[in-house]
Design an enzyme around this catalytic site. Structure first.
Site: not given
Ligand code: F6P
Length: 341
Positions: A274-275, A272, A72, A169-171, A10, A103, A266, A129, A125-127
């Site tokens: 965020q990216r 996206h 990807r 985001m953040g799976r 991403g 990763d 709500r 991680d 990565t914005i995550d």
């Protein structure tokens, strides 16, 4: 040296700062040729090359996305993919590769390196991680965007006496959720590291709205899940490759909150956004430092290492130390988000 350069996975704000630093230091300082590959590992497999020179990196620091494009595609997951990558690297007489990725992309880099390619990785990565580094490029900007969104949702939540569920985001890890949640003053933060109890969430909101407030902000990471045996169950909705679908967690949490509390609720899925857009100075600086460090690592003859930030310093971490691991939010940070509710 002929240095191959690719950005995979991403996109994140700050990738162009990395590219600029590699070109400035690799070409400018050392006279190396920088061979860019289009769209991550896919471009390497397809032989989609583009020489990157000084004119390409002019005024790119404030620009989001990646001027090389991204994808990807992971060569080892496709029949003949790895062979195609190695053939391109040989045809282009590439001496070493700098691979910028999260990763998945860095895991692919480690597999290509095992096949005998000199390789240096840069984490983005914005995550946030990627294991082994305090920060990855893009995370700081994403937290800024999410925090601003929470700030904005506060005023409309308060005006309408609503519960606002904000999905970030953040799976696999809740770095954005926890950091933006703390910075934006969210009442509740749900992160994958700590499966939540919906009864507790409902109790907390009911008490808060009875006692002193008529609105609340609930931040939900994409990968948040209910605790087993608690008052709610759901299987996250998954896409064709098994990935969690955006909106799956937040929609279910919001439905449950509204039906149990009666509070108008709500959902906002930041997705996206965020990216996108311009990187913060922190991401520009981090990307620049990583780019310089990656060229330095190649100059020193290093390979199969990733540039990393540890305690303010740039270090090199062997692929073996980070491959296949997910850096999760530590308990003290999760706790801070919890007690500040
Ligand atoms: O690259 C990481 C990430 O931004 C995750 O936070 C998010 O879950 C995922 O990518 C979204 O993927 P895509 O861009 O393929 O929809």
């Amino acid at each position: 040296m002929r240095i191959g350069l690719l950005t995979g996975g991403g996109d994140v704000p700050g990738l162009n700062a990395v590219i600029r630093a590699v070109v400035k230091h690799g070409l400018g300082t050392h006279g190396h040729t920088i061979v860019g590959f289009r769209n991550g590992w896919r471009g390497v497999a397809d032989g989609a090359v583009v020489q990157v020179g000084r004119q390409d990196i002019r005024n790119v620091l404030p620009v989001g996305g990646t001027l090389l494009g991204t994808d990807r595609y992971h060569p080892h997951r496709h029949e003949g993919g790895l062979e195609a990558v190695l053939a391109t690297l040989e045809a282009e007489r590439i001496d070493a590769v700098i691979c910028v990725g999260g990763d998945g992309t860095l895991h692919a880099a480690s597999i290509v390196a095992e096949a005998g390619v000199r390789m240096v990785g840069i984490p983005k990565t914005i995550d946030n991680d990627v294991e082994g580094t305090d920060l990855s490029v893009g995370f700081h900007t994403a937290v800024n965007i999410a925090t601003e969104a929470i700030d904005r949702l506060h005023t409309t939540a308060e005006s309408h006496n609503r519960v606002m569920v904000v999905e970030v985001m953040g799976r696999n890890a809740g770095w954005i959720a926890v950091n933006a949640g703390i910075a934006g003053g969210a009442e509740i933060v749900l992160a994958p590291e700590e499966p939540f109890d919906i009864d507790q969430v409902v109790r907390f909101l009911t008490h808060r709205h009875r006692a002193h407030a008529s609105f609340s902000i609930v931040v939900v990471a994409e990968g948040a899940v209910p605790r087993e045996g608690s008052g709610m169950t759901f299987e996250p909705q998954r896409g064709p490759n098994g990935e969690i679908v955006a909106g799956s967690a937040s929609e279910q949490v919001a439905r449950e909150i509204e039906s149990r509390t009666g509070f108008e609720t709500r959902v906002t899925i930041l997705g996206h956004v965020q990216r996108g857009g311009s990187p913060t100075p922190t991401d520009r600086i981090l990307g620049s430092r990583f780019g310089v460090a990656a060229v330095d690592a190649l100059e020193e003859g290093r390979s199969s290492v990733m540039t990393a930030l540890r305690g303010g310093e740039i270090v090199l971490v062997p692929f073996a130390e980070m491959a296949g691991k997910v850096k999760r939010v530590p308990p003290d940070l999760l706790r801070a988000a919890r007690v500040l509710a």
